[in-house]
Design an enzyme around this catalytic site. Structure first.
Site, PDB file in Angstrom:
ATOM      1  N   GLU A  76      72.053  15.724  20.223  1.00  0.00           N
ATOM      2  CA  GLU A  76      73.325  16.387  20.529  1.00  0.00           C
ATOM      3  C   GLU A  76      73.164  17.586  21.459  1.00  0.00           C
ATOM      4  O   GLU A  76      73.695  18.671  21.212  1.00  0.00           O
ATOM      5  CB  GLU A  76      74.038  16.796  19.242  1.00  0.00           C
ATOM      6  N   ASN A 140      75.983   9.514  18.260  1.00  0.00           N
ATOM      7  CA  ASN A 140      76.532  10.078  17.029  1.00  0.00           C
ATOM      8  C   ASN A 140      78.047  10.100  17.173  1.00  0.00           C
ATOM      9  O   ASN A 140      78.575  10.759  18.086  1.00  0.00           O
ATOM     10  CB  ASN A 140      76.015  11.503  16.808  1.00  0.00           C
ATOM     11  N   TYR A 146      86.080  13.943  12.543  1.00  0.00           N
ATOM     12  CA  TYR A 146      86.287  15.115  13.395  1.00  0.00           C
ATOM     13  C   TYR A 146      87.386  14.863  14.421  1.00  0.00           C
ATOM     14  O   TYR A 146      88.058  15.800  14.858  1.00  0.00           O
ATOM     15  CB  TYR A 146      84.983  15.498  14.103  1.00  0.00           C
ATOM     16  N   GLU A 177      74.426   8.134  14.067  1.00  0.00           N
ATOM     17  CA  GLU A 177      75.129   8.881  13.022  1.00  0.00           C
ATOM     18  C   GLU A 177      76.578   8.419  12.983  1.00  0.00           C
ATOM     19  O   GLU A 177      77.218   8.271  14.021  1.00  0.00           O
ATOM     20  CB  GLU A 177      75.134  10.397  13.286  1.00  0.00           C
ATOM     21  N   LYS A 242      78.313  14.742   3.586  1.00  0.00           N
ATOM     22  CA  LYS A 242      78.373  13.372   4.112  1.00  0.00           C
ATOM     23  C   LYS A 242      77.381  12.430   3.418  1.00  0.00           C
ATOM     24  O   LYS A 242      77.315  11.255   3.760  1.00  0.00           O
ATOM     25  CB  LYS A 242      78.133  13.371   5.627  1.00  0.00           C
TER      26      LYS A 242
END
Length: 267
Positions: A76, A140, A146, A177, A242
């Site tokens: 990321e 991801n 989100y 992810e 999570k």
């Protein structure tokens, strides 16, 4: 489940040997998580030197482990203008410095070990040119959490649309992810965010999308178990929830779902 990432740091040698014995496939990752290329340029040289040293050490230590199937050089990373990209929904443009930084690490992996893929794991909105540099497209994605919060069906549609677009790159896709937070013992009917029902419904819907895309060769649910993180308004009690198990390894509904879905049967 037969695979995991060492996110976001190298795991112990005991863990690697255990994976060798049990046949678990590992994406081995240096601790280059959340690197921001909007930082001052004077930081990039020392940071690149550190990351190159970490790549050298990781491959030297783990290259003889049959469990390792790929080397990951970042998780990321964010280019300049990433916030604008998230707001507009359009991929960011990779700044030259960030692109060269990541390309250097990928090429270093290929030079040290030509037989394994070298990858980077991309956040939503990451530049497409970064995905093209990676031997596998590693994503991801948290559509329906989100983004599109509370709207699982819309999130699944958004994931399906992006996968169809990225399949045109002609590379295998790994969704490294995806997941949703669930407070163990929290229930609602109909399902609401933060409940075990929502997490289970979310994972089932996203797996349906992933299974339907021929370009997808693997998926990693985030995460095995709840874990402690930095305090913030997004993290009740300073935890990421999570996990499909609680911190003390009690199964949530999602764990039972995955066991049913992935259980091996005699043939």
């Amino acid at each position: 489940a037969n695979s995991f990432r060492t996110s976001h740091y190298p795991y112990s040698e005991e863990e690697m040997r255990l994976a060798d014995r049990t046949g678990i496939l590992i994406i081995d990752e240096i601790p280059a998580v959340g690197i921001g290329f909007g930082d001052p340029k004077k930081l990039r040289g020392p940071r690149l030197t550190q990351c190159k040293r970490q790549v050298n050490e990781l491959i030297a230590r783990d290259r003889n482990h049959p469990s390792v199937i790929a080397w990951c050089v970042s998780n990321e990373a964010t280019p300049k203008g990433m916030l604008l990209s998230v707001v507009t929904g359009r991929p960011a443009r990779g700044d030259r410095g960030g692109t060269n930084f990541l390309r250097t690490l990928l090429e270093q992996c290929r030079e040290l070990d030509p037989d394994r893929p070298a990858v980077l794991v991309a956040l939503l909105g990451a530049p497409r040119e970064w995905l093209k540099m990676s031997d596998l497209v590693c994503l991801n994605r948290y559509y329906g959490w989100y983004t599109q919060p509370g709207r699982i069906a819309e999130g699944a549609q958004a994931l399906a649309a992006e996968l169809a677009d990225l399949a045109e790159l002609g590379k295998p896709i790994l969704v490294t992810e995806f997941g949703a937070d669930a407070l163990g013992g929290s229930h609602a009917e109909p399902a609401r965010m933060w409940t075990e029902e929502y997490q289970a419904d979310y994972i089932a819907a996203m797996l349906d999308v992933l299974d339907a895309c021929p370009a997808v060769v693997g998926t990693h649910v985030w995460n095995l178990a709840d874990f402690r993180v930095t305090q913030s308004i997004l993290r009740p009690n300073g935890c990421n929830y999570k996990g499909v198990f609680t911190r003390d390894r009690q199964p949530k509904q999602a764990a039972h779902l995955l066991r049913r879905r992935w259980k091996l049967t005699d043939s």
